[in-house]
Design a protein around this motif. Structure first.
Motif, PDB file in Angstrom:
ATOM      1  N   SER A  70      31.674   1.929 -42.150  1.00  0.00           N
ATOM      2  CA  SER A  70      31.780   1.300 -43.470  1.00  0.00           C
ATOM      3  C   SER A  70      30.436   1.214 -44.178  1.00  0.00           C
ATOM      4  O   SER A  70      30.387   1.094 -45.399  1.00  0.00           O
ATOM      5  N   GLY A  71      29.332   1.236 -43.433  1.00  0.00           N
ATOM      6  CA  GLY A  71      28.013   1.084 -44.038  1.00  0.00           C
ATOM      7  C   GLY A  71      27.369   2.408 -44.358  1.00  0.00           C
ATOM      8  O   GLY A  71      27.878   3.476 -44.020  1.00  0.00           O
ATOM      9  N   PRO A  72      26.212   2.364 -45.037  1.00  0.00           N
ATOM     10  CA  PRO A  72      25.491   3.593 -45.370  1.00  0.00           C
ATOM     11  C   PRO A  72      24.956   4.277 -44.120  1.00  0.00           C
ATOM     12  O   PRO A  72      24.670   3.625 -43.116  1.00  0.00           O
ATOM     13  N   GLN A  73      24.797   5.573 -44.188  1.00  0.00           N
ATOM     14  CA  GLN A  73      24.329   6.358 -43.047  1.00  0.00           C
ATOM     15  C   GLN A  73      22.808   6.574 -43.127  1.00  0.00           C
ATOM     16  O   GLN A  73      22.316   7.676 -42.948  1.00  0.00           O
ATOM     17  N   HIS A  74      22.103   5.530 -43.423  1.00  0.00           N
ATOM     18  CA  HIS A  74      20.642   5.595 -43.459  1.00  0.00           C
ATOM     19  C   HIS A  74      20.102   4.176 -43.339  1.00  0.00           C
ATOM     20  O   HIS A  74      20.817   3.198 -43.580  1.00  0.00           O
ATOM     21  N   ILE A  75      18.850   4.051 -42.951  1.00  0.00           N
ATOM     22  CA  ILE A  75      18.199   2.741 -42.853  1.00  0.00           C
ATOM     23  C   ILE A  75      17.634   2.333 -44.205  1.00  0.00           C
ATOM     24  O   ILE A  75      17.871   1.238 -44.694  1.00  0.00           O
ATOM     25  N   VAL A  76      16.871   3.231 -44.807  1.00  0.00           N
ATOM     26  CA  VAL A  76      16.293   2.984 -46.129  1.00  0.00           C
ATOM     27  C   VAL A  76      16.754   4.107 -47.046  1.00  0.00           C
ATOM     28  O   VAL A  76      16.359   5.258 -46.859  1.00  0.00           O
ATOM     29  N   GLY A  77      17.600   3.792 -47.998  1.00  0.00           N
ATOM     30  CA  GLY A  77      18.146   4.799 -48.900  1.00  0.00           C
ATOM     31  C   GLY A  77      17.184   5.188 -50.005  1.00  0.00           C
ATOM     32  O   GLY A  77      16.131   4.558 -50.185  1.00  0.00           O
ATOM     33  N   PRO A  78      17.515   6.206 -50.769  1.00  0.00           N
ATOM     34  CA  PRO A  78      16.609   6.699 -51.816  1.00  0.00           C
ATOM     35  C   PRO A  78      16.337   5.678 -52.913  1.00  0.00           C
ATOM     36  O   PRO A  78      15.262   5.693 -53.514  1.00  0.00           O
ATOM     37  N   GLU A  79      17.274   4.762 -53.176  1.00  0.00           N
ATOM     38  CA  GLU A  79      17.047   3.759 -54.217  1.00  0.00           C
ATOM     39  C   GLU A  79      16.068   2.696 -53.762  1.00  0.00           C
ATOM     40  O   GLU A  79      15.233   2.215 -54.531  1.00  0.00           O
ATOM     41  N   LEU A  80      16.143   2.316 -52.497  1.00  0.00           N
ATOM     42  CA  LEU A  80      15.292   1.257 -51.972  1.00  0.00           C
ATOM     43  C   LEU A  80      13.976   1.775 -51.412  1.00  0.00           C
ATOM     44  O   LEU A  80      13.012   1.018 -51.301  1.00  0.00           O
ATOM     45  N   TYR A  81      13.917   3.068 -51.083  1.00  0.00           N
ATOM     46  CA  TYR A  81      12.725   3.608 -50.421  1.00  0.00           C
ATOM     47  C   TYR A  81      11.435   3.355 -51.203  1.00  0.00           C
ATOM     48  O   TYR A  81      10.425   2.969 -50.601  1.00  0.00           O
ATOM     49  N   PRO A  82      11.398   3.569 -52.533  1.00  0.00           N
ATOM     50  CA  PRO A  82      10.129   3.291 -53.252  1.00  0.00           C
ATOM     51  C   PRO A  82       9.681   1.844 -53.107  1.00  0.00           C
ATOM     52  O   PRO A  82       8.479   1.567 -53.003  1.00  0.00           O
ATOM     53  N   TRP A  83      10.627   0.899 -53.095  1.00  0.00           N
ATOM     54  CA  TRP A  83      10.269  -0.501 -52.904  1.00  0.00           C
ATOM     55  C   TRP A  83       9.732  -0.721 -51.488  1.00  0.00           C
ATOM     56  O   TRP A  83       8.754  -1.456 -51.295  1.00  0.00           O
ATOM     57  N   TRP A  84      10.390  -0.106 -50.519  1.00  0.00           N
ATOM     58  CA  TRP A  84       9.937  -0.217 -49.131  1.00  0.00           C
ATOM     59  C   TRP A  84       8.519   0.311 -48.980  1.00  0.00           C
ATOM     60  O   TRP A  84       7.658  -0.336 -48.371  1.00  0.00           O
TER      61      TRP A  84
END
Length: 369
Positions: A70-84
């Motif tokens: 049910s969840g995304p198949q990544h830890i840090v997605g492309p939308e959140l990655y710049p913030w990370w």
């Protein structure tokens, strides 16, 4: 057990119990259909190797089971990655600043040789960086799996974007200003005066700075060679290391409480940037706490015997002696630090009282220009 059963058992082990039977039945039908199509094309039963090939085309059991998650198949997605990445970069700068400061202090007081201090600093920065990246990744993992993305991803204002100019202006002045004032805004090129940061930027910058300090204080940011009690040594018969260790023990929980309240306050004022009187009231309270700390250090702390002077005349005599002889003993330097720290806390209180009475903040006006 044939290959299909073995394969499906491996997939089933990765699936939630409530959905396992339906998914496995669907997969079994799909695999059997592929086997039958291949057998019709070849005109003979499939060999074990050919069955393996088809199952490999279907996908590894871990990958196939993940498709039904049910969840995304990544830890840090492309939308959140710049913030990370921005958070990690800013945190690394704070770690380097704290570690380098600690190394310099230890070398100056003679606690360690320069070469050893440099080696320990690199070791501490590496450990701190690993922990920071781990914390940031756990936070990103949690955010990615929320039904609704946080407001900072959906609702942002152009006025607050000065914070993100920090990434292109990494220098000692910017780091110092950010940690001391919570002002991580950039200094415009060709101008002598820094642009005022918005209240939201100052609040978030202060929260980040205090967060790093809190982790370091409690030992969760493993700057292993620059812990609070290690910033000392025996100098001219005075055991400053023991004094700092005792002060760290006495102040351990008060500092944790102060930092947690400060972070909560900063996050609250970031959500309500126009609450001038609310911010001023908080600044009065924090200023009083800081002033009380310096009074305690001066009069009652384990360091009081080396920094205390009974009157202004004695204070001026010690300062005059430093300038006349050119010798700056550590007790006199600490005396000056405590005195100036108290004066800065008082000035903060006075400024905050002015904003509390008038309800106006000149920095808020400058940030809107």
């Amino acid at each position: 057990m044939d290959l299909i059963d073995r394969y499906l058992n491996a997939v089933a082990a990765q699936l939630p119990q409530s959905e396992r039977a339906d998914i496995i039945a669907e997969l079994r039908d799909m695999i059997l259909s592929r086997f039958e199509e291949k057998e019709e094309a070849l005109g003979r039963p499939l060999t074990e190797a050919e069955q393996e090939d088809i199952l490999r085309d279907v996908g590894h059991p871990l990958v196939v089971a993940a498709r039904y998650g049910s969840g995304p198949q990544h830890i840090v997605g492309p939308e959140l990655y710049p913030w990370w990445m921005f958070a990690v970069r800013a945190g690394l700068i704070a770690i380097v600043a704290i570690t380098v400061l600690g190394a310099i202090v230890r070398v100056v007081v003679g606690d360690v040789e320069a070469g050893r201090a440099i080696g320990q600093a690199f070791h501490s920065i590496f450990n701190g960086a690993i922990s920071l990246i781990g914390f940031a990744t756990v936070g990103a993992y949690i955010i990615e799996r929320q039904k609704e993305k946080p407001r900072f991803l959906r609702e942002w204002r152009v006025k607050d974007l000065g914070l993100f100019e920090f990434g292109g202006n990494l220098n000692a002045e910017a780091v110092s200003r950010g940690l001391s004032e919570g002002d991580w805004s950039a200094r415009p090129a060709g101008k002598g005066k820094a642009r005022a940061a918005s209240p939201t930027v100052r609040a978030l910058g202060s929260a980040v700075g205090w967060g790093v300090i809190l982790l370091w204080w409690v030992g969760w940011l493993p700057l292993t060679h620059t812990t609070p009690e290690d910033l000392g040594a025996v100098v001219h018969g005075v055991d400053f290391g023991r004094m700092l260790a005792e002060m760290h023990g006495l102040l351990y929980w008060p500092v944790i409480a102060f930092a947690l309240v400060r972070i909560a306050f900063d996050l609250t004022r970031a959500l309500h940037p126009k609450g001038v009187r609310f911010t001023a009231l908080g600044d009065v309270g924090f200023g009083l706490a800081e002033a009380a700390l310096f009074v305690w250090v001066w009069l009652y702390s384990p360091m009081s015997p080396v920094v205390f002077v009974p009157d202004v005349e004695s204070f001026l005599d010690r300062v005059r002696a430093m300038f006349e002889t050119g010798w700056w003993p550590l007790p006199s330097i600490l005396m000056l630090c405590v005195a100036f720290g108290f004066l800065i806390a008082v000035s903060k209180i006075v400024g905050a009282l002015g904003r509390l009475v008038t309800g106006r903040d000149r920095r808020l006006i400058d940030a809107s220009n």
